[in-house]
Motif scaffolding. Structure first.
Motif, PDB file in Angstrom:
ATOM      1  N   TYR B  13       0.838  -1.203   0.000  1.00 26.69           N
ATOM      2  CA  TYR B  13       0.000   0.000   0.000  1.00 26.69           C
ATOM      3  C   TYR B  13       0.870   1.249   0.000  1.00 26.69           C
ATOM      4  O   TYR B  13       2.063   1.179   0.328  1.00 26.69           O
ATOM      5  CB  TYR B  13      -0.938   0.014   1.214  1.00 26.69           C
ATOM      6  N   LYS B  14       0.239   2.375  -0.318  1.00 27.32           N
ATOM      7  CA  LYS B  14       0.989   3.635  -0.445  1.00 27.32           C
ATOM      8  C   LYS B  14       1.664   4.040   0.870  1.00 27.32           C
ATOM      9  O   LYS B  14       2.667   4.732   0.868  1.00 27.32           O
ATOM     10  CB  LYS B  14       0.049   4.752  -0.919  1.00 27.32           C
ATOM     11  N   GLY B  16       3.248   2.220   2.710  1.00 27.09           N
ATOM     12  CA  GLY B  16       4.442   1.402   2.935  1.00 27.09           C
ATOM     13  C   GLY B  16       4.161   0.018   3.490  1.00 27.09           C
ATOM     14  O   GLY B  16       5.061  -0.815   3.547  1.00 27.09           O
ATOM     15  N   VAL B  17       2.890  -0.246   3.892  1.00 26.71           N
ATOM     16  CA  VAL B  17       2.551  -1.569   4.427  1.00 26.71           C
ATOM     17  C   VAL B  17       2.458  -2.573   3.279  1.00 26.71           C
ATOM     18  O   VAL B  17       1.802  -2.327   2.280  1.00 26.71           O
ATOM     19  CB  VAL B  17       1.194  -1.532   5.174  1.00 26.71           C
ATOM     20  N   THR B  18       3.140  -3.689   3.415  1.00 25.15           N
ATOM     21  CA  THR B  18       2.998  -4.749   2.426  1.00 25.15           C
ATOM     22  C   THR B  18       1.969  -5.748   2.952  1.00 25.15           C
ATOM     23  O   THR B  18       2.165  -6.374   3.988  1.00 25.15           O
ATOM     24  CB  THR B  18       4.338  -5.446   2.154  1.00 25.15           C
ATOM     25  N   ALA B  19       0.845  -5.865   2.238  1.00 22.83           N
ATOM     26  CA  ALA B  19      -0.247  -6.715   2.705  1.00 22.83           C
ATOM     27  C   ALA B  19      -0.152  -8.122   2.144  1.00 22.83           C
ATOM     28  O   ALA B  19      -0.635  -9.070   2.756  1.00 22.83           O
ATOM     29  CB  ALA B  19      -1.592  -6.091   2.332  1.00 22.83           C
ATOM     30  N   ILE B  20       0.454  -8.262   0.957  1.00 19.90           N
ATOM     31  CA  ILE B  20       0.624  -9.580   0.340  1.00 19.90           C
ATOM     32  C   ILE B  20       2.048  -9.692  -0.200  1.00 19.90           C
ATOM     33  O   ILE B  20       2.522  -8.786  -0.878  1.00 19.90           O
ATOM     34  CB  ILE B  20      -0.369  -9.768  -0.847  1.00 19.90           C
ATOM     35  N   TYR B  21       2.713 -10.803   0.121  1.00 22.04           N
ATOM     36  CA  TYR B  21       4.066 -11.047  -0.377  1.00 22.04           C
ATOM     37  C   TYR B  21       4.046 -12.204  -1.345  1.00 22.04           C
ATOM     38  O   TYR B  21       3.515 -13.274  -1.023  1.00 22.04           O
ATOM     39  CB  TYR B  21       5.005 -11.411   0.773  1.00 22.04           C
ATOM     40  N   ASP B  22       4.630 -12.023  -2.518  1.00 21.72           N
ATOM     41  CA  ASP B  22       4.913 -13.066  -3.492  1.00 21.72           C
ATOM     42  C   ASP B  22       3.928 -14.247  -3.452  1.00 21.72           C
ATOM     43  O   ASP B  22       4.294 -15.365  -3.116  1.00 21.72           O
ATOM     44  CB  ASP B  22       6.344 -13.582  -3.267  1.00 21.72           C
ATOM     45  N   LEU B  23       2.711 -13.975  -3.835  1.00 23.28           N
ATOM     46  CA  LEU B  23       1.653 -14.983  -3.736  1.00 23.28           C
ATOM     47  C   LEU B  23       1.441 -15.688  -5.071  1.00 23.28           C
ATOM     48  O   LEU B  23       1.309 -15.052  -6.103  1.00 23.28           O
ATOM     49  CB  LEU B  23       0.354 -14.300  -3.272  1.00 23.28           C
ATOM     50  N   GLU B  53     -10.369  -3.757  -7.033  1.00 23.02           N
ATOM     51  CA  GLU B  53     -10.524  -2.579  -6.192  1.00 23.02           C
ATOM     52  C   GLU B  53      -9.119  -2.070  -5.883  1.00 23.02           C
ATOM     53  O   GLU B  53      -8.885  -0.883  -5.773  1.00 23.02           O
ATOM     54  CB  GLU B  53     -11.272  -2.945  -4.905  1.00 23.02           C
ATOM     55  N   GLU B  54      -8.214  -3.021  -5.743  1.00 19.20           N
ATOM     56  CA  GLU B  54      -6.792  -2.702  -5.590  1.00 19.20           C
ATOM     57  C   GLU B  54      -6.019  -3.381  -6.714  1.00 19.20           C
ATOM     58  O   GLU B  54      -6.397  -4.456  -7.179  1.00 19.20           O
ATOM     59  CB  GLU B  54      -6.278  -3.220  -4.236  1.00 19.20           C
ATOM     60  N   LYS B  55      -4.932  -2.739  -7.121  1.00 20.72           N
ATOM     61  CA  LYS B  55      -4.055  -3.333  -8.134  1.00 20.72           C
ATOM     62  C   LYS B  55      -2.838  -3.912  -7.433  1.00 20.72           C
ATOM     63  O   LYS B  55      -2.323  -3.299  -6.502  1.00 20.72           O
ATOM     64  CB  LYS B  55      -3.543  -2.231  -9.058  1.00 20.72           C
ATOM     65  N   PRO B  56      -2.358  -5.065  -7.857  1.00 24.51           N
ATOM     66  CA  PRO B  56      -1.125  -5.577  -7.270  1.00 24.51           C
ATOM     67  C   PRO B  56       0.042  -4.663  -7.650  1.00 24.51           C
ATOM     68  O   PRO B  56       0.010  -4.049  -8.710  1.00 24.51           O
ATOM     69  CB  PRO B  56      -0.963  -6.948  -7.913  1.00 24.51           C
ATOM     70  N   THR B  57       1.018  -4.555  -6.765  1.00 19.62           N
ATOM     71  CA  THR B  57       2.186  -3.755  -7.120  1.00 19.62           C
ATOM     72  C   THR B  57       3.184  -4.570  -7.930  1.00 19.62           C
ATOM     73  O   THR B  57       4.030  -4.020  -8.613  1.00 19.62           O
ATOM     74  CB  THR B  57       2.861  -3.173  -5.863  1.00 19.62           C
ATOM     75  N   LYS B  58       3.070  -5.903  -7.836  1.00 22.84           N
ATOM     76  CA  LYS B  58       3.899  -6.773  -8.670  1.00 22.84           C
ATOM     77  C   LYS B  58       3.078  -7.991  -9.050  1.00 22.84           C
ATOM     78  O   LYS B  58       2.178  -8.385  -8.330  1.00 22.84           O
ATOM     79  CB  LYS B  58       5.136  -7.250  -7.893  1.00 22.84           C
ATOM     80  N   GLY B  59       3.444  -8.604 -10.164  1.00 25.99           N
ATOM     81  CA  GLY B  59       2.851  -9.872 -10.541  1.00 25.99           C
ATOM     82  C   GLY B  59       1.554  -9.750 -11.324  1.00 25.99           C
ATOM     83  O   GLY B  59       1.127  -8.659 -11.686  1.00 25.99           O
ATOM     84  N   GLN B  60       0.954 -10.919 -11.587  1.00 26.61           N
ATOM     85  CA  GLN B  60      -0.250 -10.988 -12.403  1.00 26.61           C
ATOM     86  C   GLN B  60      -1.418 -11.552 -11.602  1.00 26.61           C
ATOM     87  O   GLN B  60      -1.236 -12.511 -10.850  1.00 26.61           O
ATOM     88  CB  GLN B  60      -0.015 -11.933 -13.580  1.00 26.61           C
TER      89      GLN B  60
END
Ligand SMILES: Nc1ncnc2c1ncn2[C@@H]1O[C@H](COP(=O)(O)OP(=O)(O)O)[C@@H](O)[C@H]1O
Ligand SMILES: [Mg+2]
Lengths: 299, 229
Positions: B13-14, B16-23, B53-60
């Protein structure tokens, strides 16, 4: 079929919102009304002024009197110089002799008097009648002609047109300023009206997004609401234009001050003006709502 | 065939919190999947990425063959029409009746009135609320309101139903009612259901697939799983 269904929904929603936010809607509508009245009056005045300057223009000639002792070659020289002036559309020449004959034709009294003068002592002068292209520049053109050698007197419409045109263009500028300021205030009010509607319907909008309403579907009711405000705002100005101008025209019998200044016939003029007024009203409403939608409805 | 596939998905998230890691995930068509984990483990974030509603910052994030992350804002509605979403707080419109609330979803996408009628009544029947069609949400119990929300989510017969803690506000008995409705939808309509929850009892009873998240990491993906700590 589908677009019409959606449009119907949008219009229904828009009308509901106008009623629900009645006080703010009314403020927007009043502001549009005032703006449009001023715009309408300005347009009517400007069309009329354009119309009668054109009328006057048609008769507007500069009369150039040459010195009594002007010879034929002097006349040629003057003619050449007049011809060279940019603003001169056309001109006609009348020699002393022609003037004399014309006057003699017109009245018996002139006839006897003029017959008693010979060429040397005749007070009559050779004249040019000059028509100008642009009425606004008539005074500078007249001045140029006056400087030509052997020209004695220059006459034209007593400066009336000049004054009128200048006065009107000053008024026009002030009006533009007022109208622009009013349009800005109006747009601001509409933006706030629509903003209120948007926040009142936040929940609904959110659900619309979740269930897959397209952006256009979500925006449409708000845009239409703005257009409706504009439409309502143009009702009073249109009534004023139609009834007011008819009354005005009748009161002055179609002329102002003199036969020279003729007013535009009310029909179909007032209806054309009404269309312009509605158009501007709806456009201003749309601009206001579109900018509110862009700012407050993040789709 | 997989309805949903996530590849190396990260969501930061903006703030700085990372809510999902390499899933990495693949969910088959027609399955019923629980997403479990403690508060703040990233369940809602995962669901939100599925309906864009949210876009991933990495991945598909691929839903029904569509790369959701690449979807332009203007086109998101196309994805939303293919899925239904249910929340903990029902999100019904209080001034509309049960019927109107469900019909609203179809009106918004321009369906014909006659078609709307048929589909709405079918959906309300599926959630067992055919006798409350003309009630207002305020007059219904929490369980009933949630069933209206479910009816609205399935009225357009979506391939995918996303539920974020749908039983979070309900007592155990009402919660089981909701679960039976969801199970019927999954079996009857073949709708793929993904449900975020932290209700152990429900997960243990239902014996469905379970995705376990912990602090944004996938710790387990089990068939017929239970709520294991
Ligand atoms: N919109 C947001 N902005 C910033 N941080 C958020 C946002 N939404 C969630 N988070 C954070 O991301 C993490 C995961 O949240 P969430 O997905 O809501 O978890 P869960 O649904 O499992 O409780 C939490 O640390 C939360 O604070
Ligand atoms: Mg959550």
């Amino acid at each position: 079929m589908k677009p019409f269904r959606m449009l119907g929904r949008s219009i229904r929603d828009a009308v509901k919102s106008v009623i629900r936010n009645f006080s703010l809607s009314l403020a927007s509508i009043s502001c549009i009304t005032i703006t449009l009245i001023i715009v309408a009056v300005a347009i009517i005045a400007s069309y009329n002024v354009q119309n009668f300057t054109k009328e006057i223009e048609r008769d507007m000639t500069i009369v150039v009197f040459l010195d009594n002792d002007a010879t034929e070659s002097d006349v040629k020289k003057v003619e050449k110089e007049i011809k060279a002036i940019n603003n001169v559309e056309k001109y006609t020449f009348q020699s002393k002799q022609e003037v004399k004959e014309k006057m003699q034709e017109e009245s018996e009294v002139f006839n006897t008097v003029l017959n008693n003068w010979d060429d040397e002592e005749s007070p009559l002068k050779d004249t040019f009648q000059v028509k100008v292209k642009e009425i606004e520049k008539i005074s500078s053109t007249a001045k140029k002609i006056e400087y030509i050698d052997k020209v004695s007197v220059v006459r034209y419409g007593e400066g009336m047109v000049d004054k009128m045109v200048n006065a009107f263009s000053a008024v026009e500028k002030v009006t533009y300023g007022i109208v622009i300021a009013l349009v800005l205030v109006t747009v601001f009010l509409i933006v706030n009206t629509i903003k209120l509607t948007i926040s009142a319907r936040r929940k609904e909008i959110e659900i619309m997004r979740l269930v897959g309403a397209s952006n256009l579907t979500i925006k449409m009711p708000f845009i239409i609401e703005g257009m409706i405000l504009g439409l309502f705002g143009s009702i009073v100005p249109i009534l004023i234009v139609i009834y007011g101008y008819f009354a005005f025209y009748r009161y002055f019998d179609g002329y102002l001050y003199s036969r020279l200044i003729q007013l535009i016939q009310p029909e179909p003029f007032v209806y054309q003006i009404s269309l312009i007024v509605i158009g501007i009203g709806i456009l201003v409403g749309m601009i206001g709502s579109a900018s509110a939608v862009r700012r407050y409805l993040k789709v | 065939m997989d309805l949903i596939r996530l590849k190396n998905v990260e969501k930061k998230y903006k703030n700085g919190v990372t809510a999902i890691y390499d899933l990495n995930l693949a969910i088959e068509k027609g399955s019923f999947v629980f997403v479990i984990g403690g508060s703040g483990s990233g369940k809602s974030t995962l669901i939100k990425m599925l309906y864009r509603e949210e876009k991933p910052t990495k991945g598909q994030v691929i839903v029904g063959g569509l790369d959701v992350a690449k979807l332009k804002n203007k086109k998101v509605y196309k994805l939303r029409r293919k899925l239904g979403i249910v929340f903990q707080d029902y999100r019904l419109l209080p001034k509309l009746t049960v019927y109107e609330n469900v019909a609203f979803a179809l009106e918004c996408i321009g369906e014909k009135k006659d078609d709307i009628r048929i589909k709405v009544l079918k959906a309300l029947e599926d959630v067992g609320l055919k006798n409350k069609v003309h009630e207002y949400p305020g007059n219904l119990s929490g369980g009933e309101q949630q069933r209206v929300a479910i009816a609205r989510a399935i009225v357009n017969d979506p391939k995918l139903l996303l539920c974020d803690e749908p039983t979070g506000n309900l007592d155990p008995e009402k919660s089981m009612e909701i679960m039976r409705v969801l199970e019927d939808i999954n079996k009857g309509r073949g709708t793929t259901i993904i449900m975020a929850t932290h209700d152990k009892e429900i997960v243990n009873k239902m014996k469905k697939q379970v995705i376990t998240l912990k602090d944004g990491h996938l710790v387990r993906f089990k068939q017929k799983g239970t709520y294991a700590e």
